[in-house]
Enzyme design. Structure first.
Site, PDB file in Angstrom:
ATOM      1  N   ASP A   8       4.724  -8.517  -3.713  1.00 40.88           N
ATOM      2  CA  ASP A   8       3.388  -9.129  -3.847  1.00 40.88           C
ATOM      3  C   ASP A   8       2.864  -9.103  -5.282  1.00 40.88           C
ATOM      4  O   ASP A   8       2.262 -10.063  -5.763  1.00 40.88           O
ATOM      5  CB  ASP A   8       2.348  -8.359  -3.017  1.00 40.88           C
ATOM      6  N   HIS A   9       3.061  -7.950  -5.943  1.00 44.45           N
ATOM      7  CA  HIS A   9       2.379  -7.810  -7.232  1.00 44.45           C
ATOM      8  C   HIS A   9       3.085  -8.519  -8.385  1.00 44.45           C
ATOM      9  O   HIS A   9       2.523  -8.636  -9.469  1.00 44.45           O
ATOM     10  CB  HIS A   9       2.081  -6.339  -7.512  1.00 44.45           C
ATOM     11  N   ARG A  17      -2.650 -15.608 -14.509  1.00 42.24           N
ATOM     12  CA  ARG A  17      -2.717 -16.617 -15.568  1.00 42.24           C
ATOM     13  C   ARG A  17      -2.465 -18.039 -15.077  1.00 42.24           C
ATOM     14  O   ARG A  17      -2.395 -18.962 -15.883  1.00 42.24           O
ATOM     15  CB  ARG A  17      -1.681 -16.274 -16.659  1.00 42.24           C
ATOM     16  N   HIS A  49      -2.078 -13.272  -3.717  1.00 42.20           N
ATOM     17  CA  HIS A  49      -0.820 -13.081  -4.464  1.00 42.20           C
ATOM     18  C   HIS A  49       0.270 -14.012  -3.931  1.00 42.20           C
ATOM     19  O   HIS A  49       0.498 -15.068  -4.490  1.00 42.20           O
ATOM     20  CB  HIS A  49      -0.403 -11.599  -4.556  1.00 42.20           C
ATOM     21  N   THR A 100      -6.306  -3.441  -1.173  1.00 40.96           N
ATOM     22  CA  THR A 100      -5.003  -3.475  -0.520  1.00 40.96           C
ATOM     23  C   THR A 100      -5.249  -3.117   0.942  1.00 40.96           C
ATOM     24  O   THR A 100      -6.392  -2.888   1.332  1.00 40.96           O
ATOM     25  CB  THR A 100      -4.031  -2.497  -1.211  1.00 40.96           C
ATOM     26  N   HIS A 194       3.054   2.593   2.056  1.00 41.72           N
ATOM     27  CA  HIS A 194       1.768   2.537   1.364  1.00 41.72           C
ATOM     28  C   HIS A 194       1.619   3.715   0.410  1.00 41.72           C
ATOM     29  O   HIS A 194       1.674   4.871   0.815  1.00 41.72           O
ATOM     30  CB  HIS A 194       0.559   2.499   2.307  1.00 41.72           C
ATOM     31  N   GLY A 195       1.470   3.366  -0.850  1.00 38.96           N
ATOM     32  CA  GLY A 195       1.223   4.385  -1.867  1.00 38.96           C
ATOM     33  C   GLY A 195       2.440   5.230  -2.199  1.00 38.96           C
ATOM     34  O   GLY A 195       2.302   6.279  -2.833  1.00 38.96           O
ATOM     35  N   GLY A 216       5.850  -1.250  -2.707  1.00 42.55           N
ATOM     36  CA  GLY A 216       5.564  -2.338  -3.630  1.00 42.55           C
ATOM     37  C   GLY A 216       4.990  -1.897  -4.957  1.00 42.55           C
ATOM     38  O   GLY A 216       5.681  -1.883  -5.989  1.00 42.55           O
ATOM     39  N   HIS A 217       3.737  -1.479  -4.939  1.00 44.96           N
ATOM     40  CA  HIS A 217       2.993  -1.299  -6.173  1.00 44.96           C
ATOM     41  C   HIS A 217       3.685  -0.388  -7.174  1.00 44.96           C
ATOM     42  O   HIS A 217       3.768  -0.715  -8.368  1.00 44.96           O
ATOM     43  CB  HIS A 217       1.587  -0.759  -5.831  1.00 44.96           C
TER      44      HIS A 217
END
Ligand code: PXP
Length: 252
Positions: A8-9, A17, A49, A100, A194-195, A216-217
């Site tokens: 996603d990120h 942009r 996203h 999130t 998550h996290g 992900g992140h």
């Protein structure tokens, strides 16, 4: 242990942009090359996203690997999923204001609408996973809805890991472990996410019922410094370390 990377990120950066780069599809390809066993992407209702076109392209890229589509349980999303046919749909709660996915799905008080969405997805041969809090009532309710998998929300564990409060980590790990055990005993596949980071992942491997991680992140953040392939390899190494720690604990 299956490692699914959430891209996603990469799309967040692209959309910041309004450019065509960085491309989440290219990122997904590189993650798979680096050893990830699947790719996860969340098509949010506000398309902040990942976008519809990304989902179509991810499906084409992943002919032989698992594509896990995270989405809200809505008519629009279920229609998209039935059209795109990801291997897995993870149903998540979604609130527009949240940064999130902040909590788990409320399954214990589930409506007939949620059940109807699950049945539609399953009729299209899509495996359904429910993203829930590590809570016994939610696990039992998930089983009752007939899904194959649950994904346990590890946000509180990750938060405890990052805080100085005594026993927080052990308490969260014990909670996740007992719920994972219950879920497995009910015949559910157990995922977690998550996290999660290279720091907090190894201890989670002490829970043998968890067979899949969605991350992900932290991986995309690490990619800024070491490249996306390096970040995936570092996460795989952290998972391997957790597995080795578990084996040596079992021998003791
Ligand atoms: N699993 C689910 C169901 C999620 O909603 C998310 C966040 O999109 C993740 C895993 C990945 O969380 P993180 O980006 O914190 O690794």
């Amino acid at each position: 242990m299956r490692l699914h990377i959430n891209v996603d990120h990469v799309a967040t950066l692209r959309n910041a942009r309004g450019t065509s780069y960085p491309d989440p599809i290219e990122a997904a390809r590189m993650c798979l090359d680096a050893g990830a066993s699947g790719i996860t992407a969340h098509l949010r209702e506000d398309r902040r996203h990942i976008r519809d076109d990304d989902i179509n392209k991810l499906r084409i890229l992943m002919q032989n690997t698992t594509f896990n589509l995270e989405m809200a349980a809505t008519d629009e999303m279920v229609d998209i999923a039935c059209h795109v046919r990801p291997d897995v749909v993870t149903l998540v709660p979604e609130r527009r204001q949240e940064r999130t996915t902040e909590g788990g799905l409320e399954v214990a008080k589930a409506s007939s609408v949620l059940l109807a969405h699950i049945e539609t997805l399953r009729a299209h041969k899509i495996k359904v996973s429910l993203f829930i809090a590590a809570d016994a009532a939610q696990v039992e309710a998930s089983r009752a809805l007939g899904v194959e998998q649950i994904e346990l929300h590890t946000g509180d564990y990750a938060h405890a890991f990052g805080s100085a409060a005594a026993n927080g980590v052990e308490k969260e790990l014990a909670r996740i472990a007992s719920v994972a055990k219950l879920g497995r005993a009910l015949g559910l596949d157990i995922a977690a996410g998550h996290g999660l980071t290279t720091q907090n992942v190894p201890a989670l491997l002490a829970i043998p019922e968890i067979v899949e991680l969605n991350i992900g992140h932290a991986v995309i953040s690490d990619a800024v410094f070491v490249g996306i392939e390096g970040a995936v390899r570092a996460m795989l190494a952290a998972i391997a370390k957790g597995g080795a720690d578990r084996q040596s604990a079992n021998r003791r």
